[in-house]
Scaffold this active site. Structure first.
Site, PDB file in Angstrom:
ATOM      1  N   THR A 364       0.810  -1.214   0.000  1.00 52.14           N
ATOM      2  CA  THR A 364       0.000   0.000   0.000  1.00 52.14           C
ATOM      3  C   THR A 364       0.848   1.271   0.000  1.00 52.14           C
ATOM      4  O   THR A 364       2.059   1.229   0.182  1.00 52.14           O
ATOM      5  CB  THR A 364      -0.945   0.007   1.216  1.00 52.14           C
ATOM      6  OG1 THR A 364      -0.184  -0.266   2.406  1.00 52.14           O
ATOM      7  CG2 THR A 364      -2.017  -1.048   1.075  1.00 52.14           C
ATOM      8  N   ASP A 365       0.144   2.414  -0.159  1.00 51.49           N
ATOM      9  CA  ASP A 365       0.804   3.727  -0.235  1.00 51.49           C
ATOM     10  C   ASP A 365       0.732   4.464   1.094  1.00 51.49           C
ATOM     11  O   ASP A 365       0.723   5.698   1.130  1.00 51.49           O
ATOM     12  CB  ASP A 365       0.140   4.589  -1.320  1.00 51.49           C
ATOM     13  CG  ASP A 365       0.037   3.859  -2.653  1.00 51.49           C
ATOM     14  OD1 ASP A 365       1.060   3.307  -3.078  1.00 51.49           O
ATOM     15  OD2 ASP A 365      -1.055   3.833  -3.237  1.00 51.49           O
ATOM     16  N   SER A 390       0.991   8.799   5.004  1.00 51.66           N
ATOM     17  CA  SER A 390       0.442   8.731   3.651  1.00 51.66           C
ATOM     18  C   SER A 390       1.572   9.044   2.684  1.00 51.66           C
ATOM     19  O   SER A 390       2.126  10.143   2.717  1.00 51.66           O
ATOM     20  CB  SER A 390      -0.700   9.734   3.463  1.00 51.66           C
ATOM     21  OG  SER A 390      -1.093   9.779   2.108  1.00 51.66           O
ATOM     22  N   ARG A 391       1.945   8.079   1.835  1.00 48.73           N
ATOM     23  CA  ARG A 391       3.092   8.279   0.956  1.00 48.73           C
ATOM     24  C   ARG A 391       2.752   9.161  -0.244  1.00 48.73           C
ATOM     25  O   ARG A 391       3.641   9.526  -1.000  1.00 48.73           O
ATOM     26  CB  ARG A 391       3.645   6.919   0.507  1.00 48.73           C
ATOM     27  CG  ARG A 391       4.143   6.095   1.694  1.00 48.73           C
ATOM     28  CD  ARG A 391       4.931   4.860   1.288  1.00 48.73           C
ATOM     29  NE  ARG A 391       5.246   4.089   2.480  1.00 48.73           N
ATOM     30  CZ  ARG A 391       4.583   3.021   2.894  1.00 48.73           C
ATOM     31  NH1 ARG A 391       3.551   2.587   2.200  1.00 48.73           N
ATOM     32  NH2 ARG A 391       4.938   2.378   3.995  1.00 48.73           N
ATOM     33  N   VAL A 392       1.462   9.457  -0.417  1.00 47.31           N
ATOM     34  CA  VAL A 392       1.080  10.439  -1.438  1.00 47.31           C
ATOM     35  C   VAL A 392       1.207  11.836  -0.844  1.00 47.31           C
ATOM     36  O   VAL A 392       1.647  12.772  -1.495  1.00 47.31           O
ATOM     37  CB  VAL A 392      -0.354  10.166  -1.934  1.00 47.31           C
ATOM     38  CG1 VAL A 392      -0.838  11.292  -2.833  1.00 47.31           C
ATOM     39  CG2 VAL A 392      -0.407   8.846  -2.677  1.00 47.31           C
TER      40      VAL A 392
END
Length: 536
Positions: A364-365, A390-392
């Protein structure tokens, strides 16, 4: 629908049956993952017809797992369908509960009759399109970077761990820490936004293409949960008007392992119908993939596949990666639709280093980590801001939220560092005491009641009030009443007229001086409204 007259050509015969696993001689053109029909002899008065899924395929013998819990006898016919598992997807599957085979089992009003089920699932009626439950993920060139926000309605998520349309965000924590509640609140917030969108943009018809593309659809996949819990969720969603653009795919604990295994892929196929055909946005909740992995482990052990770590088969990573990789934000050339995946994982005693949690974390991101200690301390949602990520990131966050909440994570981290000193009763300097006071206020601001998601304007004002120091002189015991009054004030004077994903009036919320003036007006209104001589 199965027809005995159309399936009398190629056939096989059941050789053995045990624990839901049947074996039969391999017929011509047999495929792994194909659905076959197992039929009792036609001479009997009421032939039994059941579906099974081919899992092991050799040149001589096939092995398939039954979807239903029935007793098969040697000599029964095995008839191929010639098709892999697929879903007859369409808008008729919303506002209802469907099973892992894509069949409507319950609607908003009553149980569906057999005749209605046949009509709704008939590909020739023009209502539906056939989607394979197993498809390849979109290519890199067909995608676009995640840049549009998906608003959860939770202050702690939208400010600290922003989620974007097309992202894969894991929700992880022990049992009874509020994982399903977070997903339900997010679903409810999409419903609020859809209703808000319909009222702000005066569409002439409720089902126009323009409206369908702007809406955010929600699909909740319940895996291995009690049937009573799924029905309770359905009734609660019905009460809150969440099913118009929502659907529940259910494979309950009483159903077979193959049904629980297939359910998330069925939900994903329905989501791809919204993304690829309607060119819209859809949010998929998989609750939860821990039970999905256990169902696959049960299937694999029945098939005598070698067990590995924690007795899971070697390809347990692949069943989740191929599911979650299908989440994507598509490029404008392909309609600019999106499919957002929110898998849920249950940990044991907070152990995120176990096999399945580490697998899904790596796919997951980002993850939202819910902690038992925070939950029982009254901090709800019990999100650990330090372990959640949250990698976004801010790419999927409104500029106004980015500007206001940019320092929030740092201030909370500093507060956690010095919080222990205050509990020890040590004498603290003024700067440290101010840091602790501000931290306690921010923790209170981020608290939120269950089933009460907030639109972004309400979140922005609350966060601005906490971070700007306007609440430093308000006692912690009065904060809840003050924040509730702030929500009422903003609603009364229509500060909520602001649609999040379309940048209408967004500049107003980036002007911190203007926000400060509005907050002073609110405090003045609060004082005059609640003075004893003004209560009427």
């Amino acid at each position: 629908m199965f027809n005995t007259e159309e399936n009398t050509g190629v056939q096989s015969i059941c050789l053995s049956f045990k624990d839901g696993l049947i074996s039969f001689p391999t017929y011509e053109n047999a495929k792994a993952g194909e659905v076959v029909y197992v039929v009792s002899p036609f001479e009997t008065e009421n032939p039994v017809i059941a579906k099974a899924l081919i899992m092991n395929l050799t040149p001589n013998v096939c092995e398939a797992l039954l979807f239903e819990d029935i007793k098969v006898q040697e000599g029964w016919l095995v008839l191929p369908s010639g098709e892999l598992t697929n879903l007859n997807a369409g808008l008729h599957l919303f506002n209802s509960i469907i099973n892992a085979l894509g069949e409507i089992v319950y609607t908003e009003s009553e149980l569906v009759s057999e005749e209605d089920k046949e009509l709704m699932n008939d590909e020739d009626n023009g209502l539906v399109m056939s989607f394979s439950t197993e498809t390849r993920a979109p290519n890199i060139l067909d995608r676009k970077s995640v840049h549009q926000p998906l608003h959860s309605g939770l202050k702690s998520v939208d400010s600290l761990i922003p989620i974007g349309l097309g992202q894969r965000e894991l929700i992880i924590g022990d049992r009874q820490t509020g994982k399903s509640t977070v997903t339900f609140d997010l679903w409810q917030n999409q419903t609020n936004l859809n209703l808000f969108l319909s009222s702000v943009f005066d569409f002439k018809a409720s089902q126009t293409t323009s409206l369908l593309r702007e809406l955010i659809w929600s699909i909740y996949v319940a895996i291995g949960q009690k049937r009573s819990k799924v029905m309770g969720l359905f009734q609660e969603a019905k009460t809150r008007n969440m099913l118009t653009y929502g659907s529940i795919v259910a494979a309950t604990a009483s159903e077979s392992a193959p049904m629980q295994f297939l359910a998330p892929y069925t939900g994903c196929a329905l989501g791809e119908y919204i993304r690829d055909v309607l060119k819209g946005h859809v949010v998929l909740v998989y609750d939860d993939l821990s039970k999905h992995a256990v169902a696959y482990r049960q299937m694999s052990l029945l098939l005598r596949r070698p067990p590995g770590r924690e007795a899971f088969p070697g390809d347990v990573f692949y069943i989740h990666s191929r599911l979650l990789e299908r989440a994507a934000k598509l490029s404008d050339e392909y309609g600019a639709g999106s499919l957002t995946a929110l898998p849920v994982i249950e940990t044991q005693a907070g152990d995120v280093s176990a096999y399945i949690p580490t697998n899904v974390i790596s796919i997951t991101d980002g993850q939202i980590f819910l902690e038992t200690d925070l939950f029982y301390a009254g901090i709800r949602p019990a999100i650990n801001a330090g372990l959640s990520v949250s990698r976004v990131g801010s790419a999927a966050q409104l500029p106004a939220m980015k500007k206001i909440a940019g320092s929030l994570k740092l201030e909370l981290a500093q507060f956690r560092e010095v919080e222990g000193f205050s509990k020890l009763g040590a004498s603290l300097d003024a700067a440290t005491q101010a840091l602790i006071t501000r931290g306690n206020i921010l923790v209170e601001v981020l608290k939120q009641r269950q089933n009460a998601p907030l639109l972004i304007p309400f979140q922005l004002f609350a966060l601005f009030a906490g971070l700007s120091g306007n609440l430093d002189n308000v006692g912690l015991g009065n904060l809840d009443v003050l924040l509730s009054s702030l929500e009422y004030f903003l609603f009364k004077y229509k500060f909520y007229i602001f649609f999040e994903r379309v940048q209408i009036s967004a500049a107003m919320f980036e002007d911190l001086e203007l926000l400060s003036v509005v907050f002073k007006v609110f405090m003045s209104w609060l004082e005059t409204s609640f003075l004893p001589n003004n209560r009427g």
